[in-house]
Design an enzyme around this catalytic site. Sequence first.
Site, PDB file in Angstrom:
ATOM      1  CE  LYS A 293      -3.738  -1.997   2.787  1.00 55.79           C
ATOM      2  NZ  LYS A 293      -4.873  -1.985   1.863  1.00 55.79           N
ATOM      3  NE  ARG A 367     -11.096  -9.918  -1.921  1.00 54.28           N
ATOM      4  CZ  ARG A 367     -11.341  -8.965  -2.810  1.00 54.28           C
ATOM      5  NH1 ARG A 367     -11.608  -9.296  -4.066  1.00 54.28           N
ATOM      6  NH2 ARG A 367     -11.335  -7.706  -2.468  1.00 54.28           N
TER       7      ARG A 367
HETATM    8 ZN    ZN Z   1      -5.378  -5.696   1.963  1.00 56.93          ZN
END
Ligand code: ZN
Length: 527
Positions: A293, A367
């Site tokens: 990120k 997920r």
């Molecule tokens: Zn993530």
Amino acid sequence: MSAVGYIKRLNVFRSKLPRAFKGRRYCSDECPDEKKGLILGVYDGENEEPVFTKAASKFNDHLNGKLLELVKTGGCEIKRGQGRVYNNLDKEFWSVAIVGLGKEKLGYNEMEAIDEGLEAVREAAGIGAQLLKRECVGRILIEGLGHPEQAAEGSALALWRYQENRSRQHWTAIPTLELFDDSDAESFQRGLFKAESQNLARRLSDTPANQMTPLHFAQETVNELCPCGIKVMVHDKDWVESKKMNCFLTVARGSCEPPVLVEISYCGAHQDQKPVLMVGKGITFDSGGLCLKKCEGMDNYRADMVGAAAIIAAIRAASALSLPINIEAVIPLCENMPSGMAMKCGDVVMGLNGKSIMITDTDNEGRLVLADALVYGQMAFQPRLIIDVASLTPGVKAALGSSASGVYCNSQTMWSQVRKAGVITGDRVWRLPLWKYFTNKVTKFRSHDVNNKGLGHGSSCIAAAFLNEFIDCVDWIHFDVTGVGFKSEHKNYSYLTKGRMTGRPTRTLIQLLYQLACPSEGQRKLD
Ligand code: ZN
Ligand code: ZN
């Protein structure tokens, strides 16, 4: 005029104060505990004539009408979302905060999907509590404002601070809360329970990631739930390996912190009753893995376990409220980090239900861990309903901001229950689609069964379609909470501290559990 303006003007009442106190705030240790503050409500009246609540007009009578006089001479009305503080009005109370509740008899607003009457009480109580905290009172007495439960929620949420990592001498004292002149102490207590639960979720998700590793989180779960008689089992990496949770292990492998899986059982109903399965995303830090990120804002991803935190908080409240329901929770906890061991883009792993998954984006780790937890939970507990809560995608924030959790549901009946819960708590939900259109975006691949990135736009819907591949024929509610659970960036809610984690949607989960546990009891008609 702003509330602060009024406080300045009313400083004239403070002329009797010792000199040293004048013109400065004297919080923390200097706060004399015995100082009491009082919160009273006022409705919008006709022709700018304020209409006091029952408790406020009684207090006004006790002051021979002085309160009404002051409110009137202050000029414009105290509208919804505003408050004023008066000092030295009464011998017993150091400060009295008058808070605006808006129109009398506000109620359910279908377009806004909220009960405005209840929300106005939370807002007003929050504003009152914050104003009185600035006056450094040690005890706050608050009237019921027509809804004691919501008055307790608003004020207890507004007083919460995250100061665990400050030196003790800089801690701000948090005033205590008591109900004033109202017989419904039970509702008030219930509101305090709910707010305290949300505050627990706030603390867990706001704690820095080095102090809230998977193991720390498991310890906190034990500390918070075991004293309430809730069963908590903490499983280590060996156990996770023995259960062949490959997706979960693949995510965890990138970090030196070992993964932990926590199982929680709350038995409030007969043991034959099928449980509700709750699954929470517990990524205690999400760096994105090899798909790293941006540095800016990466610290926010300490709260990537807010789903897990909200579930723990909700189960604690279910126990405090003795809800007649059985709950089983599965909480997979790990970090998502880049390293020589980290999962790589294009890796393929096998889900517990035999579907192969390609990891195209290592930042879509939530997920993966949820897929294993969902399949395991369904096999182990045969639930009647699955509720999962996860800060899963930035897409849900792009769509809904911090207004509502994005909710996906495969049952119309369950959806109306969740919606109703959001209306009542003010922590709203909005339904998003579980269409085949999105299923095709995650499953139509030649080399593998499911893809963790999918194709095209609609990342929140794509993530939900991914999870759907791991749900058998059972009612299922999925909350995507990236927009609501992270930092409260703007002053959206007077009762949530700006710049801190919100602990949402804890109260909506509690309300939902209550509705599931007591389907016929005291539910107002909102459909
Ligand atoms: Zn993530
Ligand atoms: Zn994540």
